[in-house]
Scaffold this motif. Sequence first.
Motif, short mmCIF file in Angstrom:
data_model
loop_
_atom_site.label_atom_id
_atom_site.label_comp_id
_atom_site.label_asym_id
_atom_site.label_seq_id
_atom_site.Cartn_x
_atom_site.Cartn_y
_atom_site.Cartn_z
N GLU A 52 107.19 43.38 62.15
CA GLU A 52 108.09 44.00 61.18
C GLU A 52 107.62 43.72 59.75
N ARG A 53 107.08 42.51 59.53
CA ARG A 53 106.59 42.18 58.19
C ARG A 53 105.40 43.07 57.83
N ASP A 73 106.63 46.61 56.89
CA ASP A 73 107.19 46.64 55.54
C ASP A 73 106.09 46.56 54.49
N ARG A 129 104.18 49.86 54.23
CA ARG A 129 104.99 50.88 53.54
C ARG A 129 104.95 50.68 52.03
N ARG A 130 104.95 49.42 51.60
CA ARG A 130 105.01 49.13 50.16
C ARG A 130 103.67 49.34 49.45
N ARG A 151 111.25 57.24 62.87
CA ARG A 151 110.31 56.12 63.03
C ARG A 151 110.21 55.78 64.51
N THR A 170 112.96 59.02 54.97
CA THR A 170 111.54 58.67 54.95
C THR A 170 110.77 59.47 56.00
#
Length: 301
Positions: free
Chosen positions: A60-61, A64, A67-68, A148, A270
């Motif tokens: 999950e990290r 994220d 995505r950033r 997603r 998104t």
Amino acid sequence: MPDLDLLSTFLEIYRSGSLTAAAARRGLSQAAVSGHLARLEQQVGERLFDRSRRGAVPTERALDLARRIGTHIDELHHVFEAPAGDQAGYRGTVRLAGPSDLLALRVMPVLAPLAVRGLRLRITVGLAEDLLAVLAAGGLDMVVSAVRPQPAALVATAFADEEFVLVGAPGLARTIDAAALATEPLRALAHLPLVAYAEELPIIRRYWRSEFGRRPPNPVAITVPDLRAILAAVVAGAGVSVLPRYVAEPALAAGSVELLHQPQVPPLNTLYLVTRVGGLASAAVAMVHRRLTERSTDWVL
């Protein structure tokens, strides 16, 4: 702060689903890629990938972080170096799928020039869940999806946000009590017929619940699974609807529809570019992925 090399290596692992493929795409040894990943994980303080026989599965990290930073790292590489692998990519075939409206209005204008240079595109349209299942089974190379995906065999890169707007023809707009809209929007809008994508009102229901706290009580005049057909019906005065701004913008600019509601924070959805783990090891798929990611920053969605 992690340096550009570490982040670039991270993105290649994320997008290709493999340290081996990432090493080949970056022109590094696998040991160097492993070292980059270890240093980055030490700096962020968390594991970024679970390694298995399927390859490197993002945590999950990692999802994220990708995505950033994804589009920003791509833009830096685009400025300082020519994209690697494009010549090989032009000789390939990419099986791409997604919603017909987004493909027609945004994706095809980006990819058609690549076909002129030799890339072969095989396009499929359909619903996200169905297309993602085909992708996971190996029948597609990439899906443009507003959903997603869950399967670990798929990798999703967030690449654009679409904004939704509630629109109607000027004649219907004049039937709305402005004072009631400010205080009791559900009641103020309840008389307006809806033009919807499906009986379940997937887009409209989400807007109503987000902005007004419940699903719409309005009558449904038309259902049609094509956003451009929905816009045509709205322009003709058959009802009101919620559409992505990129679909509604030409009619808004022409004055043939009007915004019926101004949310404090525009509702966003998104969009993802989804590939199988390891799918970006293909030069052609990687080129399409990169071009869409780069150009999406200019889109008004």
